[in-house]
Write a protein that holds these residues in place. Structure first.
Motif, PDB file in Angstrom:
ATOM      1  N   VAL A 146      -5.301  -0.671   8.408  1.00 15.83           N
ATOM      2  CA  VAL A 146      -4.665  -0.052   6.956  1.00 15.83           C
ATOM      3  C   VAL A 146      -4.567  -0.989   5.763  1.00 15.83           C
ATOM      4  CG1 VAL A 146      -3.613   2.041   7.714  1.00 15.83           C
ATOM      5  CG2 VAL A 146      -2.517  -0.042   8.050  1.00 15.83           C
ATOM      6  N   PRO A 147      -4.985  -0.928   4.874  1.00 17.02           N
ATOM      7  CA  PRO A 147      -5.119  -1.980   3.854  1.00 17.02           C
ATOM      8  C   PRO A 147      -3.756  -1.904   2.929  1.00 17.02           C
ATOM      9  CG  PRO A 147      -6.274  -0.300   2.725  1.00 17.02           C
ATOM     10  CD  PRO A 147      -5.965   0.204   4.512  1.00 17.02           C
ATOM     11  N   TRP A 184      -4.328   7.174  -2.037  1.00 18.58           N
ATOM     12  CA  TRP A 184      -3.169   7.074  -0.926  1.00 18.58           C
ATOM     13  C   TRP A 184      -3.403   8.138   0.308  1.00 18.58           C
ATOM     14  CZ3 TRP A 184       0.169   3.309  -0.958  1.00 18.58           C
ATOM     15  CH2 TRP A 184       0.568   2.546  -2.103  1.00 18.58           C
ATOM     16  N   ALA A 185      -3.102   7.716   1.417  1.00 18.29           N
ATOM     17  CA  ALA A 185      -3.428   8.378   2.293  1.00 18.29           C
ATOM     18  C   ALA A 185      -2.225   8.260   3.565  1.00 18.29           C
ATOM     19  CB  ALA A 185      -4.833   7.993   3.176  1.00 18.29           C
ATOM     20  N   LEU A 186      -2.087   9.209   4.465  1.00 19.93           N
ATOM     21  CA  LEU A 186      -1.088   8.936   5.495  1.00 19.93           C
ATOM     22  C   LEU A 186      -1.546   8.165   6.626  1.00 19.93           C
ATOM     23  CD1 LEU A 186       0.291  12.537   5.908  1.00 19.93           C
ATOM     24  CD2 LEU A 186       1.678  10.688   5.001  1.00 19.93           C
ATOM     25  N   HIS A 187      -0.485   7.255   7.048  1.00 24.81           N
ATOM     26  CA  HIS A 187      -0.661   6.421   8.307  1.00 24.81           C
ATOM     27  C   HIS A 187      -0.823   7.456   9.573  1.00 24.81           C
ATOM     28  CE1 HIS A 187      -0.276   3.595  11.399  1.00 24.81           C
ATOM     29  NE2 HIS A 187      -0.627   2.605  10.754  1.00 24.81           N
ATOM     30  N   PRO A 188      -2.034   7.394  10.194  1.00 21.89           N
ATOM     31  CA  PRO A 188      -2.204   8.187  11.327  1.00 21.89           C
ATOM     32  C   PRO A 188      -1.090   8.272  12.335  1.00 21.89           C
ATOM     33  CG  PRO A 188      -3.478   6.170  11.519  1.00 21.89           C
ATOM     34  CD  PRO A 188      -2.943   6.078   9.939  1.00 21.89           C
ATOM     35  N   SER A 189      -0.074   7.679  12.115  1.00 25.03           N
ATOM     36  CA  SER A 189       0.737   7.533  13.271  1.00 25.03           C
ATOM     37  C   SER A 189       2.195   8.012  12.607  1.00 25.03           C
ATOM     38  CB  SER A 189       0.994   6.148  14.058  1.00 25.03           C
ATOM     39  OG  SER A 189       0.140   6.044  15.027  1.00 25.03           O
ATOM     40  N   CYS A 190       2.246   8.534  11.697  1.00 29.10           N
ATOM     41  CA  CYS A 190       3.391   8.950  10.875  1.00 29.10           C
ATOM     42  C   CYS A 190       3.700  10.382  11.200  1.00 29.10           C
ATOM     43  CB  CYS A 190       3.292   8.700   9.622  1.00 29.10           C
ATOM     44  SG  CYS A 190       2.315   9.972   8.615  1.00 29.10           S
ATOM     45  N   GLY A 191       3.028  11.013  12.071  1.00 28.19           N
ATOM     46  CA  GLY A 191       3.113  12.223  12.350  1.00 28.19           C
ATOM     47  C   GLY A 191       4.292  12.923  12.497  1.00 28.19           C
ATOM     48  N   ARG A 239       6.554   6.212  -6.542  1.00 29.66           N
ATOM     49  CA  ARG A 239       5.937   5.125  -6.350  1.00 29.66           C
ATOM     50  C   ARG A 239       6.352   4.108  -5.415  1.00 29.66           C
ATOM     51  NH1 ARG A 239       5.366   5.643 -11.942  1.00 29.66           N
ATOM     52  NH2 ARG A 239       6.740   3.987 -12.415  1.00 29.66           N
ATOM     53  N   HIS A 240       7.845   4.225  -5.643  1.00 35.28           N
ATOM     54  CA  HIS A 240       8.618   3.214  -4.896  1.00 35.28           C
ATOM     55  C   HIS A 240       8.210   3.482  -3.331  1.00 35.28           C
ATOM     56  CE1 HIS A 240      11.944   1.314  -2.692  1.00 35.28           C
ATOM     57  NE2 HIS A 240      12.287   2.417  -2.193  1.00 35.28           N
ATOM     58  N   ASN A 241       8.339   4.856  -3.054  1.00 39.28           N
ATOM     59  CA  ASN A 241       8.156   5.356  -1.568  1.00 39.28           C
ATOM     60  C   ASN A 241       6.666   4.895  -1.226  1.00 39.28           C
ATOM     61  OD1 ASN A 241      10.300   7.088  -0.186  1.00 39.28           O
ATOM     62  ND2 ASN A 241      10.592   7.522  -2.258  1.00 39.28           N
ATOM     63  N   LEU A 242       5.893   5.226  -1.814  1.00 40.12           N
ATOM     64  CA  LEU A 242       4.537   4.760  -1.424  1.00 40.12           C
ATOM     65  C   LEU A 242       4.459   3.103  -1.156  1.00 40.12           C
ATOM     66  CD1 LEU A 242       2.243   6.699  -4.165  1.00 40.12           C
ATOM     67  CD2 LEU A 242       2.360   7.133  -1.595  1.00 40.12           C
ATOM     68  N   SER A 243       4.788   2.430  -1.777  1.00 35.80           N
ATOM     69  CA  SER A 243       4.859   1.149  -1.611  1.00 35.80           C
ATOM     70  C   SER A 243       5.677   0.777  -0.322  1.00 35.80           C
ATOM     71  CB  SER A 243       5.163   0.297  -2.831  1.00 35.80           C
ATOM     72  OG  SER A 243       4.324   0.524  -3.639  1.00 35.80           O
ATOM     73  N   PHE A 244       6.975   1.371  -0.447  1.00 30.94           N
ATOM     74  CA  PHE A 244       8.067   0.910   0.520  1.00 30.94           C
ATOM     75  C   PHE A 244       7.688   1.223   2.044  1.00 30.94           C
ATOM     76  CE2 PHE A 244      11.975   1.476   2.604  1.00 30.94           C
ATOM     77  CZ  PHE A 244      12.621   0.044   2.461  1.00 30.94           C
ATOM     78  N   ASN A 245       7.269   2.599   2.040  1.00 25.61           N
ATOM     79  CA  ASN A 245       7.205   3.222   3.312  1.00 25.61           C
ATOM     80  C   ASN A 245       5.772   2.898   3.898  1.00 25.61           C
ATOM     81  OD1 ASN A 245       9.633   4.981   3.842  1.00 25.61           O
ATOM     82  ND2 ASN A 245       8.919   5.565   1.847  1.00 25.61           N
ATOM     83  N   ASP A 246       5.744   2.430   5.006  1.00 28.85           N
ATOM     84  CA  ASP A 246       4.465   2.180   5.755  1.00 28.85           C
ATOM     85  C   ASP A 246       3.621   3.244   6.109  1.00 28.85           C
ATOM     86  OD1 ASP A 246       5.107  -0.525   5.757  1.00 28.85           O
ATOM     87  OD2 ASP A 246       5.811  -0.774   7.790  1.00 28.85           O
ATOM     88  N   CYS A 247       4.393   4.654   5.980  1.00 26.34           N
ATOM     89  CA  CYS A 247       3.538   5.644   6.402  1.00 26.34           C
ATOM     90  C   CYS A 247       2.751   6.190   5.510  1.00 26.34           C
ATOM     91  CB  CYS A 247       4.627   6.921   6.660  1.00 26.34           C
ATOM     92  SG  CYS A 247       5.511   7.382   5.314  1.00 26.34           S
ATOM     93  N   PHE A 248       2.461   5.336   4.439  1.00 24.58           N
ATOM     94  CA  PHE A 248       1.507   5.590   3.565  1.00 24.58           C
ATOM     95  C   PHE A 248       0.540   4.419   3.232  1.00 24.58           C
ATOM     96  CE2 PHE A 248       5.139   8.162   1.874  1.00 24.58           C
ATOM     97  CZ  PHE A 248       4.467   9.515   1.873  1.00 24.58           C
ATOM     98  N   ILE A 249      -0.525   4.914   3.126  1.00 24.87           N
ATOM     99  CA  ILE A 249      -1.576   3.492   3.125  1.00 24.87           C
ATOM    100  C   ILE A 249      -2.406   3.707   2.179  1.00 24.87           C
ATOM    101  CG2 ILE A 249      -1.630   3.358   5.572  1.00 24.87           C
ATOM    102  CD1 ILE A 249      -4.103   4.933   5.895  1.00 24.87           C
ATOM    103  N   LYS A 250      -2.726   2.590   1.293  1.00 24.60           N
ATOM    104  CA  LYS A 250      -3.461   2.543   0.186  1.00 24.60           C
ATOM    105  C   LYS A 250      -5.051   2.102   0.373  1.00 24.60           C
ATOM    106  CE  LYS A 250      -2.985  -0.769  -2.627  1.00 24.60           C
ATOM    107  NZ  LYS A 250      -2.187  -1.750  -3.347  1.00 24.60           N
TER     108      LYS A 250
END
Length: 307
Positions: free
Chosen positions: A245-246, A87-94, A62-73
């Motif tokens: 990204v919200p 939760w989804a992946l940011h399109p540019s985290c590829g 959960r910390h990772n989801l919130s902390f990392n911009d590569c995940f979008i809510k």
DNA sequence: GTTTGTTTAGTCTCGA
DNA sequence: TCGAGACTAAACAAAC
């Protein structure tokens, strides 16, 4: 660095960071988005190691989801009751794991535009900042036009259609472990970037907001239903299209004195209607106490993702 | 009450 | 050695 094994890792800790595990889970889903509970489930299903000490690793996750911009809510729709968001992946985290290690990334994926803009504001006159942002917007939008046709496609969000694609998201489970696993329920996983046409269909409210958000930033001061920052993405020195990204509807904003009104591509200006990420029906937002269709703006500026 | 999401802080590990 | 990323723990708030 251990390579992904052929099977589950039994009781051994898998050689994946929480970020890559989460990304795998998300990628394994045809919709490319999962609620937290499903992410947990995916990880526990595949990696017995994580069937123990759930409190510990789930907190970390959960910390990772919130902390990392590569995940979008992605908020649930009001007619989709349930806890938590998708939760989804940011399109540019590829290419975060481009070096082949799924434990350590090359560099943390971070959205920096706001910080950059603020810093710039702090260091220069407002007019300079406005100019700076305007230049950034131009750069990204032109790059958007140039690159959008080459960018990967993904399955529509719950439209029941997997679009053909040759691109394999580095996080796609087929790229990470699908060599080892058959992924049930994703026969045509075509990897994962939400693209504009799809996002527009899936999250019209976001794009609507996004269009608003780049209108003169005098803005309407409230943070309405779909208040979310417009995040343009700049990837590895390369400029890629912006995806809204919200993540955090932070009131942090950089007002542009002169008003920033870059040209907005047509696909960004979809009307406010229909589809949500998870259902081909009318999209409204659970986070919105207000009337659907009502336009809310988010006084945020475009942002840049840097690696 | 439980789950979800955010934030802060400390420690460890790895690569330059 | 140092900086950055990853991991862990904990506190807290909000939503369900």
């Amino acid at each position: 660095m251990p390579r992904p094994g052929r099977n589950t890792y039994s009781d051994q800790k898998p050689p994946y960071s929480y970020i890559s595990l989460t990304a795998m889970a998300i990628q394994s889903c045809p919709e490319k988005m999962l609620p937290l509970s499903e992410i947990y489930k995916f990880i526990m299903d595949r990696f017995p190691y994580y069937r123990d000490n759930t409190q510990r690793w789930q907190n970390s996750l959960r910390h990772n989801l919130s902390f990392n911009d590569c995940f979008i809510k992605i908020p649930r729709r009001p007619d989709q009751p349930g806890k938590g968001s998708f939760w989804a992946l940011h399109p540019s985290c590829g290419d975060m794991f481009e070096n082949g290690s799924f434990l350590r990334r090359r560099k943390r994926f971070k959205v920096m535009m706001i910080m950059a803009a603020q810093e710039h504001l702090a260091q220069s006159k407002l007019s300079d900042a406005a100019h700076y942002l305007q230049q950034q917007a131009k750069l990204r939008l032109s790059a958007l036009a140039a690159t959008s046709t080459h960018l990967p496609q993904i399955s529509s969000y719950n439209l029941g259609v997997s679009q053909p694609s040759t691109f394999k998201h580095p996080f796609a489970i087929e790229n990470i472990i699908a060599r080892e696993f058959k992924v049930p329920g994703s026969p045509s996983m075509s990897a994962g970037y939400p693209m504009h046409n799809q996002l527009t269909a899936a999250w019209p409210h976001m794009y609507n907001t996004m269009v608003d958000s780049v209108s003169p930033i005098s803005m309407r001061g409230d943070y309405g239903a779909f208040s979310m920052p417009l995040k343009s993405v700049c990837h590895g020195g390369q400029t890629l299209p912006a995806i809204p990204v919200p993540i955090k509807p932070t009131p942090t904003l950089v007002a542009l004195p002169g008003g920033l009104t870059p040209h907005i591509p047509a696909f960004l200006s979809n009307s406010y209607q229909s589809l949500s990420p998870t259902s081909p029906q009318t999209a409204t937002s659970r986070s919105s106490p207000s009337t659907p269709g009502e336009t809310h703006t988010n006084p945020t500026v475009q942002s840049v993702v840097v690696h």
